[in-house]
Write a protein that holds these residues in place. Structure first.
Motif, PDB file in Angstrom:
ATOM      1  N   ARG A 258     -10.178   7.774   2.533  1.00 21.76           N
ATOM      2  CA  ARG A 258      -8.920   7.109   2.165  1.00 21.76           C
ATOM      3  C   ARG A 258      -7.948   8.221   1.787  1.00 21.76           C
ATOM      4  O   ARG A 258      -8.127   8.909   0.780  1.00 21.76           O
ATOM      5  CB  ARG A 258      -9.124   6.147   1.015  1.00 21.76           C
TER       6      ARG A 258
ATOM      7  N   LYS B  49       0.838  -1.201   0.000  1.00 23.11           N
ATOM      8  CA  LYS B  49       0.000   0.000   0.000  1.00 23.11           C
ATOM      9  C   LYS B  49       0.877   1.256   0.000  1.00 23.11           C
ATOM     10  O   LYS B  49       1.346   1.699   1.046  1.00 23.11           O
ATOM     11  CB  LYS B  49      -0.931   0.001   1.210  1.00 23.11           C
TER      12      LYS B  49
ATOM     13  N   LEU C 276      -3.977  -0.621  -3.393  1.00 22.53           N
ATOM     14  CA  LEU C 276      -4.867  -0.870  -2.269  1.00 22.53           C
ATOM     15  C   LEU C 276      -5.451  -2.271  -2.401  1.00 22.53           C
ATOM     16  O   LEU C 276      -5.319  -2.910  -3.454  1.00 22.53           O
ATOM     17  CB  LEU C 276      -6.015   0.149  -2.239  1.00 22.53           C
ATOM     18  N   GLY C 277      -6.139  -2.722  -1.363  1.00 21.44           N
ATOM     19  CA  GLY C 277      -6.868  -3.969  -1.475  1.00 21.44           C
ATOM     20  C   GLY C 277      -7.999  -3.827  -2.478  1.00 21.44           C
ATOM     21  O   GLY C 277      -8.562  -2.737  -2.655  1.00 21.44           O
ATOM     22  N   LYS C 278      -8.335  -4.905  -3.167  1.00 26.05           N
ATOM     23  CA  LYS C 278      -9.355  -4.855  -4.215  1.00 26.05           C
ATOM     24  C   LYS C 278     -10.688  -4.347  -3.684  1.00 26.05           C
ATOM     25  O   LYS C 278     -11.352  -3.522  -4.323  1.00 26.05           O
ATOM     26  CB  LYS C 278      -9.520  -6.241  -4.834  1.00 26.05           C
ATOM     27  N   GLN C 279     -11.105  -4.805  -2.502  1.00 25.44           N
ATOM     28  CA  GLN C 279     -12.366  -4.352  -1.933  1.00 25.44           C
ATOM     29  C   GLN C 279     -12.298  -2.877  -1.563  1.00 25.44           C
ATOM     30  O   GLN C 279     -13.271  -2.132  -1.728  1.00 25.44           O
ATOM     31  CB  GLN C 279     -12.715  -5.187  -0.702  1.00 25.44           C
ATOM     32  N   ASP C 280     -11.157  -2.436  -1.086  1.00 21.39           N
ATOM     33  CA  ASP C 280     -10.970  -1.031  -0.736  1.00 21.39           C
ATOM     34  C   ASP C 280     -11.134  -0.152  -1.981  1.00 21.39           C
ATOM     35  O   ASP C 280     -11.740   0.920  -1.931  1.00 21.39           O
ATOM     36  CB  ASP C 280      -9.579  -0.833  -0.128  1.00 21.39           C
ATOM     37  N   ILE C 281     -10.608  -0.597  -3.109  1.00 15.49           N
ATOM     38  CA  ILE C 281     -10.756   0.148  -4.361  1.00 15.49           C
ATOM     39  C   ILE C 281     -12.223   0.245  -4.743  1.00 15.49           C
ATOM     40  O   ILE C 281     -12.734   1.329  -5.081  1.00 15.49           O
ATOM     41  CB  ILE C 281      -9.944  -0.523  -5.491  1.00 15.49           C
TER      42      ILE C 281
ATOM     43  N   SER D 258     -17.316   8.152  -4.654  1.00 21.02           N
ATOM     44  CA  SER D 258     -16.777   8.874  -3.510  1.00 21.02           C
ATOM     45  C   SER D 258     -16.653  10.346  -3.830  1.00 21.02           C
ATOM     46  O   SER D 258     -16.692  10.764  -4.988  1.00 21.02           O
ATOM     47  CB  SER D 258     -15.403   8.316  -3.121  1.00 21.02           C
TER      48      SER D 258
ATOM     49  N   TYR E  83     -17.770   4.148   4.114  1.00 22.60           N
ATOM     50  CA  TYR E  83     -16.452   3.578   4.410  1.00 22.60           C
ATOM     51  C   TYR E  83     -15.448   4.611   4.927  1.00 22.60           C
ATOM     52  O   TYR E  83     -14.324   4.255   5.280  1.00 22.60           O
ATOM     53  CB  TYR E  83     -15.897   2.900   3.161  1.00 22.60           C
TER      54      TYR E  83
ATOM     55  N   ASN F  95     -14.780   0.110  -2.888  1.00 18.45           N
ATOM     56  CA  ASN F  95     -15.498   0.970  -1.948  1.00 18.45           C
ATOM     57  C   ASN F  95     -15.297   2.450  -2.235  1.00 18.45           C
ATOM     58  O   ASN F  95     -16.078   3.286  -1.759  1.00 18.45           O
ATOM     59  CB  ASN F  95     -15.031   0.682  -0.512  1.00 18.45           C
ATOM     60  N   ARG F  96     -14.249   2.807  -2.995  1.00 18.66           N
ATOM     61  CA  ARG F  96     -13.936   4.229  -3.234  1.00 18.66           C
ATOM     62  C   ARG F  96     -14.361   4.718  -4.612  1.00 18.66           C
ATOM     63  O   ARG F  96     -14.163   5.895  -4.924  1.00 18.66           O
ATOM     64  CB  ARG F  96     -12.428   4.476  -3.091  1.00 18.66           C
TER      65      ARG F  96
END
Length: 503
Positions: free
Chosen positions: A395, A333, A354-359, A365, A392, A361-362
């Motif tokens: 970031r 990261k 970033l983690g795939k799920q984090d991406i 945004s 979320y 989620n953004r």
């Protein structure tokens, strides 16, 4: 030329008034320098004291705050940066200073060709749509009705990254003045562009702005007004808006039937017969714009009166989407800046893993960016990017530009000249190719400062290591985080992406 006592005045211990750039019934506008931000040029508008009373202070603060939030929500609304009341109890607000041309000045020269017309009306409609949907303020959704849509309140300017950019001026100020107790029996607005219900003094909704936009659209295509009164008095215009039908379009203009029908519908006497939202207007404009821009780029040739189209190759977003994670960067990261070169130009990008799920989620945004510059002991820029999602949270994507290096100076200049950058997302689980690309625009005042910082840093002396400057900027960043977060939470609306920039 009469002496203006405001010249050179330092307002609110911050804004140095330079010159008068505009005046009207609602007040005066001055070009000024924000001394707190190193001389950034801003516009300061004083509302006419004749229109306001002392009871207006709280109402002005509320309206100015809402309008400031709206300017952060849409790039098609001129941004309000600050507001206050001076020592003489005259309210003022501070806006971004934009060098452009009003639509009214533009129409004095010529009517608009169809492709340019559609592009401009789409942008005006986007600004209205953002306002009519409302701003979240003190846990309440506050719709904003302009009440004075007309060509002189629409600014046209050239943006380095977007081409021709249209912005709406004076959002919410007409309502502020109209609601003043000493204006109960007065009419606020511009007679030629007022809806029938506005002339009756009724409570207005978004359909009143749509009527005014219909008048503006007709004028943009014909250089004529759709409705002409017998006399230019209030009574004459009242009769015209209520009982006179719009003049038919000249067939020689070859206006598409869907467009002429849209404008006539906007000019309907009854609000229920008009488009019920700006979204309806955008739905009709979309296929027209596609027909004009199919397989073409949408950039203006500023040296021509008409719009010029050129064949378009792969877009910068296409190129970003095909990039691979650099072999010299660790798979973790991190955030770092990088330039992408094409045959036509060089683009600024910000890469993050970033983690795939984090991406995921953004991707919906609110995007915010701000640049902080430290001159000593080592010229350094902190480039702050934030992606905020109500569910979320934020970031934070900070990185640094060393302005004593050619790479740092180059990046700062390109950011300033282009006014935007792309954010490239790579997933920790699958870093082979870019997963998603988002665009973030930069405030015009910050663009100017980035270029100035790049130029000034060349002659600056270095008295310590770059890390010391980074540490100072990092502390300032931590101090700013709560303020930035409050701003993001104030403007966030569920399900919509907003692009903000600190000034």
């Amino acid at each position: 030329m009469a002496y203006d006592p405001n010249y050179g005045r330092l307002l609110a211990n911050r804004y140095q008034l330079i010159e008068l750039v505009g005046k009207g019934a609602m007040g005066r506008v001055y070009r000024a320098e924000d001394t707190l931000l190193g001389g950034v040029t801003v516009a300061v508008k004083f509302l006419s004291g004749a229109l306001l009373n002392k009871k207006m202070r709280e109402r002005f603060e509320r309206e100015a705050t809402i309008c400031a939030l709206l300017g952060e929500k849409s790039i098609h609304v001129v941004r309000v940066r600050d507001y206050g009341v001076d020592e003489d109890d005259i309210p003022f607000y501070v806006m971004e200073f934009l060098e452009g041309e009003s639509l009214s000045d533009l129409l004095r020269k010529q009517s608009l060709p169809l492709p340019r017309f559609v592009n401009m009306v789409r942008q005006i409609s986007l600004g209205l749509q953002a306002a009519h949907k409302g701003i979240k303020f003190q846990n309440e959704i506050c719709p904003i009705i302009h009440r004075d849509i007309k060509p002189s309140n629409i600014l046209v300017l050239q943006d380095p990254s977007l081409g021709e950019l249209v912005k709406i001026l004076d959002f919410g100020i007409a309502k502020l003045i109209q609601s003043s107790s000493n204006q109960t029996h007065s009419f606020m607005g511009t007679l030629a562009y007022c809806s029938p219900e506005q002339m009756e003094g009724k409570e207005l909704d978004s359909r009143s702005d749509i009527y005014s936009l219909g008048v503006v659209m007709y004028e943009m295509l014909t250089n004529e007004m759709p409705i002409v009164p017998e006399t230019h008095s209030f009574g004459g215009w009242y009769q015209a808006h209520h009982h006179v039908e719009p003049s038919p379009f000249d067939p020689s203009l070859k206006i598409p039937s869907s467009l002429s029908a849209l404008i006539v519908k906007c000019l309907a006497k009854a609000p229920s017969d008009r488009p019920q939202s700006a979204a309806e207007i955008l739905d009709i404009l979309e296929p027209l714009e596609k027909s004009f821009s199919k397989n073409r780029s949408r950039r203006w040739d500023s040296g021509k009166d008409d719009r010029t189209f050129v064949d378009a190759g792969p877009t910068i977003d296409d190129l970003c989407g095909k990039t691979k994670w650099p072999s010299d960067k660790p798979r973790q990261k991190i955030v770092f800046p990088r330039l992408i070169r094409t045959k036509e130009a060089v683009f600024a990008t910000l890469w993050t893993m970033l983690g795939k799920q984090d991406i995921e989620n953004r991707l919906v945004s609110t995007r915010y960016n701000q640049f902080l510059f430290l001159t000593s002991p080592h010229p350094m820029v902190l480039w702050i990017t934030v992606l905020h999602n109500q569910e979320y949270g934020p970031r934070w994507l900070p990185c640094y530009l060393d302005l004593k290096t050619s790479a740092g100076q180059r990046m700062a200049r390109i950011l300033g000249e282009s006014g935007s950058y792309r954010i490239l997302f790579f997933a920790l689980e699958d870093p082979k190719r870019c997963q998603n690309v988002l665009k973030s625009t930069i405030d015009p005042t910050q663009c100017k400062m980035l270029i100035k910082w790049a130029d000034d840093s060349q002659g600056m002396r270095v008295t310590a290591s770059p890390q010391i400057s980074k540490n100072v900027l990092k502390k300032e960043f931590e101090r700013l985080k709560p303020k930035i977060l409050m701003r993001l939470e104030a403007v966030y609306t569920t399900g919509s992406a907003t692009d903000l920039s600190g000034g």
